[in-house]
Scaffold this motif. Structure first.
Motif, PDB file in Angstrom:
ATOM      1  N   CYS A 977       0.836  -1.208   0.000  1.00 38.34           N
ATOM      2  CA  CYS A 977       0.000   0.000   0.000  1.00 38.34           C
ATOM      3  C   CYS A 977       0.865   1.249   0.000  1.00 38.34           C
ATOM      4  N   GLN A 978       1.909   1.197   0.833  1.00 38.22           N
ATOM      5  CA  GLN A 978       2.756   2.379   0.976  1.00 38.22           C
ATOM      6  C   GLN A 978       3.419   2.711  -0.361  1.00 38.22           C
ATOM      7  N   THR A 981       0.796   4.330  -2.700  1.00 36.59           N
ATOM      8  CA  THR A 981       0.520   5.756  -2.461  1.00 36.59           C
ATOM      9  C   THR A 981       1.668   6.605  -2.981  1.00 36.59           C
ATOM     10  N   GLN A1019       1.166   8.173   2.652  1.00 41.09           N
ATOM     11  CA  GLN A1019       2.329   7.278   2.532  1.00 41.09           C
ATOM     12  C   GLN A1019       3.093   7.260   3.855  1.00 41.09           C
ATOM     13  N   LEU A1022       1.275   5.269   6.452  1.00 42.98           N
ATOM     14  CA  LEU A1022       1.378   3.833   6.179  1.00 42.98           C
ATOM     15  C   LEU A1022       2.763   3.305   6.543  1.00 42.98           C
TER      16      LEU A1022
END
Length: 1524
Positions: A977-978, A981, A1019, A1022
């Motif tokens: 996910c990071q 983003t 970001q 996360l």
């Protein structure tokens, strides 16, 4: 001029599809550039060659061709020159360029030809300077080459031809300069079988580290071994590095002493100069004292500075080239904006980017190589200097720094220097990079940059704060860790006692409590590091965000286009590194300066004066003479020996006697020159051999210890062994005289150590022998043997001069002279008879030691001689590592002489051996001799298994399981996910920059900024979140793995601890658990980070230019290939390096403890060489380790550079379809990828080396366990055993699988309340009998029944808590006295005080301030041995069970304590069943029955009276003990 040229011809050059350069430019600048380069560098190069001569190289074909080509080139160039003159004579006017250029070129070709020959004479095999020269020449000739072809029609023939010949020849020269010459004559290359290929490698090979490839391939095929390593380069070896450093240091010191001298010789030297009082002079001197301290730093700089500076020069170049790429990126984005720009311009930009990156890679790794090699030499130099110094420092200096501290100087401080050199250049490079980056950013964005810089500056204190906090937590955690390891160490040392008392659970709780504290601190640290990770990853983004936001909002005119945005981004990325490094470098420098101070102090210590003892062979009849000697241990101490006058005639035997502490040993040390001589003189004729009071044994074979560097002569060696009574011992040692002796001689008994030390002296055939009480540690009959065969008038040393310090009075009548010492003075000296007549101190001394001593002594000796056969092997058999040597040293002025007598006379086996004998008895199994030999050898050298090859996937799965499988997946998901983003934010930025193209203004600035901020900050969040989850996971894993390891170790049977060295188990608890706690998680974090970074780069590039996908496959294959080679090789190199590191330190600590012996035998240089050899051996595996990193770096970065090239190329190709924003995005991503690819391989490698810790911990968490502690359905009733009947039914037992039975088919019945004595010779199985009752040994057959309960069916704790034992060795644990008596706190204080009274400890304890809370130190060191024995008695009284086992202590307890224990047992345990393993028969004469064991069977079992009447074994023992 050039600018003019360009401006007028810009249509001619840039804005055309067939670009060309102006003729003037082609004739001047292009040919001159290489010439200027060569003329500038050659003076320095020639100077360098003059300094470093490597021997000359024979003329080879290659060399001849090069030389001839050089001459032809010169002719070709000058043909041009003469044709120009010819044309001039024909009145054709030519510009001056036509004369200057050929002239310059011709001269340069001559210079090049000269260099080719000069290099050959100086032994250069491949020339970097000429290679670069030819490369530049060819590159710069390509343009004229092309334009000459294009304009072929209008050229004059001659110049056309000469130019082509010129071009062809330079190209040929370039190709030839890639090849190597043969190695020079007489160089090491020819002689050394395993020479490092670097010495013969060519220039290109050195730049790309190609020469290392052979090792990478070898390491990949099969794990590397020591024999595969190359020998160390001469210039890195100790023999060159250390003397070099020491010379500089000596110069420094002599400068300092000269300064002092000048100061002293200053004012105040003339006699009439009264004005300066001594106090003032003192002040003057102290003021100038600072000036005269010799600086070790200066010595280091002078020794290693010049080499290091070359690395710094590379660094400077690399810093400058770093900033080329952002500029090229700006041009590339510009290029995509212009629709009509010619394609060739784009291609050249792409290739220029590739070239710049490639150059940067090569230069950076050269810089690293220089820095690492400097670091390596620094370490070698410092270790060598410290080692040499430690051999000559005075005793006073030795006192100021312990062995541990000095070893730390070597390991920790030298290591710090080594680590510092790698990024010392950042000190100036980081500020330079920051300044340059800011300059370019300012050009790009103007004042808005300051906003971004402000954010960076604000992050610095944030990071500093986190670092400070982390440091304090680390200290706290170290404290808990040390405490846990200390506890663990004690537990493992006393594991047997814990098992016998069934106390495991209480101690396990203690460990887990400490561990919990440790994990709490670890959790805090993890949260902090999560924050700092967030700061590090979000920093560039925050900076970019603030800068862009400010830029856009400041004025309407400011438009953020692709060029500005992405060039700024790439500059911010450059900035990130120096900003993060600076604080680290500064803290490293602070640490290193502390280390520097410590090393400098150590190297400035005073040294022993080699001249204090006169060793010249003067021809007096005295071999040793001391006149008016006055000696002390340190200059400022008071004298220990005063007014010493000793004359020892050649070849006589002098005994030195006196009370304890009267200066006998000091006298010997003074003769060796170890003490400070305050006045008087000493002279010794000839060489010296020295036997210290505490034998110093090296970690080597027995033979090496005796030879001590002298050649082996079979005959002489055998005689020496015979004389020192070592032959029987060697027969029993597993490898004979090739047995490896552990450090400090751990697997020899005290007596054997002393005899080996004596054998060393005897073998050395010196002229003077100084023997410091060599007979105290050996048994009486051995002492007699040695005196007769070695020292005495008929011994091997007769005719040599011997000085013997002794306490053995029986030998005194046989010596030539006796010297009596009293309080540091010689009180009298003369022969035995003379001194007796004088009736002075000596007669007094003899009376003190009672004359019956002498008579008794002789009797014992007779008594013992009968048993000599049996004595010896036993003395030797103690090769078990954890041997405790409790031999009562006779030199305690025989205070306990009488009790010794009573013991000896009552004990057929010599008491001195008892503590050792018990250990032996457990290991002495009647086996055939050959089998026994093999078994022993295997036991002693049971090496720890090291894993080789790849780590199995199962191990990773084990770790993931420990973290929690779901959690592991979740962590990976968060990382994904990071990355998403982050990509999103950058795509948004590229869209934002495209706004500018469409309408030249930016309407939606606020939305753009808002979304950008949201994506970027999410970001950051996360990142933090994923770090937190990782932290939770790692704590969980650490807890689980440690818990299972601990559980298993407490449940492991005793036999495991007997066969595994404690250090190995402790290593699992310290080193491996530390790796799991701290190193592994951070590696995983870095790995995941770099992995996702690399993947996201690929995604971005493929998204913007899909065609890139085609290139990815071959690049990935190349990457995997390089990575596999690297990981396999580097992992094994790391292993080899760590294996070869510890010998350096162990050899060093061994040397420090034995300096006096080494000096006495004059073996300094040999030991220095040995140390150097060990250091070189270590560097031999360290050096390929650093090179492997460079090798990897160059290759991986090459792949990264290819990615840059293709990203740019495809951007140029697809320029019609791409927006400038996307081009900027994909190329700026590509520029970053190199770093993450590089780190990813490193992290893969680290992950593999560190995950091994999980494997090792798992291995010890899965060893077989003993029976369960509690069996639920078989629990005996609480009051069991009510009567205390014990029955053995046909019982047999063995120690471990595969060994013979120790007890065979024993059947006997004991009624409750009977007192049974168990006797028998060593190895008859006495101790085994008791261990069986406690089930420390499980039955091999038969049963033991206690009050109708079969003990094999109930839980171990149920059984052990109902029996009581007073073990032979009193083991105490650190903690309070109360905890040592009652760890589960079952009993009240009154009960505890009552048992203390019964065990005669009440008076002692109530006198202590803390009473029951009295702290016992580790192993109970602060109580006497007798008191410890009484504490064990108190434990037994407190538990008071129906069955008591008493393993009688021997040498440890004095007679008084022994009687106390016996009487207490008789009264307190009257109604209990008592089993006593007796060593002294008089204690069991009143027992109900006596059991005599022989070879594991019952020999006799009856009342003592009946047994005596039977006249069997028991009668014989009683007769020996003088009881009949």
């Amino acid at each position: 001029m050039l600018v003019l040229l360009f401006s007028q011809d810009s249509n001619f050059t840039k804005h055309t599809n067939l670009p060309d350069l102006p003729a003037c430019f082609q004739l001047s600048v292009l040919p001159w550039a290489p010439c200027i380069f060569l003329w500038l560098t050659s003076p320095f190069y020639i100077l360098y060659l003059k300094m470093n001569n490597r021997g000359y190289i024979m003329m080879s074909i290659l060399n001849r061709i090069k030389t001839v080509l050089g001459l032809i080139l010169w002719i070709v160039c000058w043909t041009d020159l003469f044709s120009s003159f010819h044309e001039m004579s024909q009145n054709q006017f030519k510009p001056p360029v036509y004369f200057v250029t050929p002239l310059v070129l011709g001269m340069t070709m001559l210079l090049a030809t000269f260099l080719i020959q000069y290099e050959r004479l100086k032994g250069v095999q491949s020339s970097g300077v000429l290679f670069i020269f030819w490369t530049i020449s060819v590159l710069f000739a390509i343009v004229p080459f092309r334009s000459k072809i294009m304009n072929a029609s209008q050229n004059d023939r001659l110049r056309f031809t000469t130019f082509y010949i010129y071009f062809g020849l330079t190209l040929l020269q370039l190709i030839l300069s890639c090849f190597n010459e043969k190695p020079p004559h007489f160089s090491s290359v020819v002689t050394d079988p395993n020479v490092c290929p670097e010495t013969t490698a060519g220039f290109i090979s050195k730049m790309t580290f190609w020469w290392f490839t052979s090792m990478a391939i070898k390491g990949y095929k099969s794990p590397l071994e020591n024999k595969d390593l190359w020998s160390l380069n001469k210039q890195d070896s100790s023999e060159l590095v250390v003397p070099n450093l020491l010379n500089e240091w000596e110069m420094e010191k002599s400068k300092a002493t000269r300064l002092i001298h000048d100061l002293k010789a200053g004012p105040g030297t003339e006699p009439n100069h009264v004005s300066v009082s001594p106090e003032e002079e003192e002040v003057l001197l102290s003021k100038r004292k600072e000036a005269r301290q010799p600086s070790f730093l200066r010595a280091l700089l002078r020794a290693f500075g010049p080499y290091f500076l070359i690395g710094s020069a590379f660094k400077l170049l690399q810093d400058l080239i770093t900033f080329v790429n952002p500029q090229l990126l700006r041009m590339l984005i510009n290029f995509t904006k212009q629709s009509q720009a010619p394609l060739w311009w784009g291609y050249s930009l792409a290739f220029l980017m590739f070239g710049a990156s490639l150059l940067q890679t090569l230069i950076l790794h050269q810089h690293f190589q220089y820095c690492f090699v400097t670091g390596m030499r620094l370490r070698t130099g410092i270790i060598g200097a410290i080692y040499r110094k430690s051999l000559v420092i005075t005793n006073e200096a030795k006192r100021s720094s312990t062995v541990g501290e000095v070893v730390n100087l070597m390991s920790v401080d030298a290591q710090r220097f080594m680590d510092l050199t790698t990024f010392l250049n950042m000190l100036w490079s980081a500020p330079l990079q920051i300044v340059l980056a800011l300059f370019f950013l300012w050009q790009n964005l103007g004042a808005s940059v300051l906003a971004g810089v402000a954010v960076m500056v604000l992050l610095i204190p944030f990071n500093a704060f986190i670092a400070m906090k982390t440091r304090t937590y680390q200290v706290e955690q170290m404290k808990y860790k040390d405490e846990r390891i200390k506890q663990m160490n004690e537990i493992l040392n006393g594991i047997k006692v814990l098992k016998l008392y069934a106390w495991e659970t209480s101690f396990q709780e203690k460990i887990l409590q400490i561990r919990q504290k440790e994990l709490n601190v670890l959790r805090k640290t993890a949260y902090l590091s999560a924050l700092s990770t967030m700061a590090w990853i979000s920093a560039p983004f925050l900076v970019a965000l603030t800068t862009f936001a400010v830029f856009v909002t400041v004025s309407e005119e400011n438009i953020l286009d692709a060029e500005k945005a992405f060039v700024s981004l790439s500059l911010f990325n450059i900035l990130r590194f120096p900003l993060n490094m600076l604080p680290q470098v500064i803290s490293s420098i602070v640490q290193a300066s502390v280390s520097l101070k410590r090393i400098q102090d150590f190297l400035s210590h005073d040294e022993l004066d080699p001249e204090s003892v006169d060793r010249r062979n003067n021809t007096s009849e005295y071999a040793v003479s001391v006149v008016n000697g006055k000696f002390s241990w340190a200059k400022q101490d008071q004298a220990i020996l005063d007014n010493i006058n000793v004359m020892v005639p050649q070849g006589s035997l002098l005994a030195v006697v006196g009370h304890v502490g009267c200066g006998k040993t000091s006298l010997v040390c003074a003769l060796l020159g170890e003490m400070e001589k305050l006045e008087g003189q000493i002279s010794i004729r000839g060489s010296v051999a020295y036997v210290p009071q505490q034998a110093w044994i090296q970690n080597a074979t027995v033979r090496d210890n005796i030879l001590f560097g002298r050649p082996y002569v079979e005959q002489k060696y055998r005689c020496v062994l015979e004389a020192c009574a070592l032959t029987p011992d060697l027969e029993v040692l597993p490898g004979g005289d090739q047995t490896e002796i552990g450090e400090k001689g751990i697997n020899l008994s005290g007596g054997q150590r002393q005899r080996v030390s004596l054998a060393r002296a005897l073998y050395s055939e010196a002229d003077v022998y100084l023997l410091d009480d060599p007979l105290s540690a050996v048994d009486a009959h051995v002492a007699k043997h040695i005196f007769d065969n070695v020292i005495g008038p008929e011994g091997a040393l007769k005719g040599k001069t011997r000085i013997l310090v002794t306490h053995g009075i029986s030998f005194l009548p046989q010596v030539d002279n006796i010297l009596v010492m009293v309080d540091g003075r010689v009180s009298e000296m003369g022969s035995y008879q003379d001194l007796l007549k004088q009736n002075g101190a000596f007669a007094e001394f003899l009376r003190n030691y009672s004359l019956e001593d002498i008579i008794e002594d002789d009797e014992i000796i007779d008594l013992l001689l009968d048993e000599e056969e049996e004595e010896f092997p036993d003395d030797a058999l103690s090769n078990h590592t954890d041997m405790v040597d409790n031999e009562p040293v006779v030199n305690e002025a025989r205070r306990q002489f009488m009790r010794q007598m009573s013991i000896m006379s009552n004990d057929p086996e010599n008491p001195k051996k008892m503590s050792r004998r018990r250990r032996c008895s457990e290991r002495k199994h009647p086996e055939s001799p050959t089998e026994k030999k093999e078994l022993k050898v295997e036991k002693l050298i049971q090496a720890e298994t090291t894993e080789t090859g790849r780590v199995k996937l199962k191990v990773y799965w084990e770790y993931a399981k420990a973290v929690g499988p779901l959690l592991s997946l979740f962590i990976c998901f968060l990382y994904g996910c990071q990355s998403a983003t982050s990509i999103g934010a950058n795509f948004w930025l590229s869209e934002w920059t495209n706004d500018a193209l469409q309408n030249g203004t930016q309407h939606r600035a606020s939305t753009r900024v808002g979304v950008y901020a949201a994506l970027g900050l999410s970001q950051g969040v996360l990142v933090m979140f994923s770090s937190f989850t990782l932290a939770l996971g790692k704590i969980q894993a650490a807890r689980k793995l440690h818990q299972t390891l601990l559980d298993n170790k407490f449940h492991t049977p005793q036999s495991f601890f007997d066969t595994t060295p404690i250090g190995r188990i402790i290593n699992r608890f310290s080193k491996d658990i530390y790796v799991i706690d701290e190193v592994l998680p951070s590696t995983v974090l870095m790995f995941l980070g770099t992995f996702f970074a690399s993947v996201s780069t690929m995604i971005v590039i493929i998204f913007s230019t899909p065609i890139f996908a085609l290139v990815i496959v071959p690049l990935m294959l190349l990457y995997c290939c390089v990575q596999r080679f690297y990981v396999a090789t580097s992992r094994q190199l790391k292993r080899l390096e760590s294996v070869s590191r510890s010998p350096i330190y162990s050899h060093f600590s061994e040397t420090i403890t034995g300096t006096s012996v080494i000096r006495a035998y004059g073996r300094n240089t040999a030991f220095v060489l040995l140390s150097d050899m060990k250091v070189d051996e270590n560097q031999k595996s360290y050096y390929p380790g650093i090179v492997s990193n460079r090798w990897l770096g160059v290759r991986i970065e090459f792949i990264g550079n290819c990615i840059v090239l293709f990203a740019a190329l495809f951007a140029v190709i697809g320029k019609e379809k791409l927006s400038p924003g996307l081009v900027g995005l994909s190329v700026s991503y590509a520029l970053q990828v190199t770093m993450s690819l590089n780190w990813m391989v490193r992290m893969t490698s680290d992950l593999e080396s560190n995950i091994v810790a999980v494997e090792r911990v798992k291995e010890y968490s899965e060893t077989t366990t003993e029976a369960p502690w509690i069996v639920k359905d078989k629990q005996p009733p609480p009051d069991w055993p009510p009567k205390g009947n014990v029955e053995f039914i046909d019982y047999s037992v063995r120690y471990r699988e595969g060994l013979d039975l120790v007890l065979r088919n024993i059947s006997l019945e004991v009624k409750g309340g009977e007192k049974i004595g168990i006797v028998g010779r060593t190895g008859a199985g006495k101790s085994s009998m008791t261990l069986c009752l406690f089930r420390l040994l499980e039955a091999a057959g038969g049963e033991i029944v206690i009050d109708e309960v079969k003990i094999s069916e109930i839980g171990l704790h149920d059984l052990r808590s109902k029996l009581t034992i007073i073990p032979q060795e009193p083991v105490l644990f650190s903690g309070t006295l109360r905890m040592n008596l009652d760890p589960f706190e079952k009993y009240s204080d009154e009960e505890v005080w009552k048992v203390l009274e019964l065990s005669h400890l009440k008076k002692f304890v109530s006198n202590q301030a803390s009473k029951l809370e009295l702290e016992c130190s580790e192993g109970g060191e602060n109580l006497s041995v007798g008191q410890r024995q009484l504490v064990c008695l108190a434990r037994a009284l407190l538990r008071k069970t129906r069955i008591l086992v008493l393993d009688e202590a021997t040498a440890a307890v004095d007679l008084e304590t022994d009687n106390l224990i016996q009487s207490t047992i008789r009264t307190q345990f009257e109604d209990c069943t008592v089993f006593t393993i007796a060593h002294r028969l008089n204690t069991i004469m009143d027992y109900t029955r006596v059991l005599v064991l022989d070879k594991g069977k019952i020999a006799e079992f009856d009342t003592p009276a009946n047994l005596l009447a039977q006249k069997g074994i028991f009668y014989g023992m009683a007769k020996d003990a003088g009881l009949v």
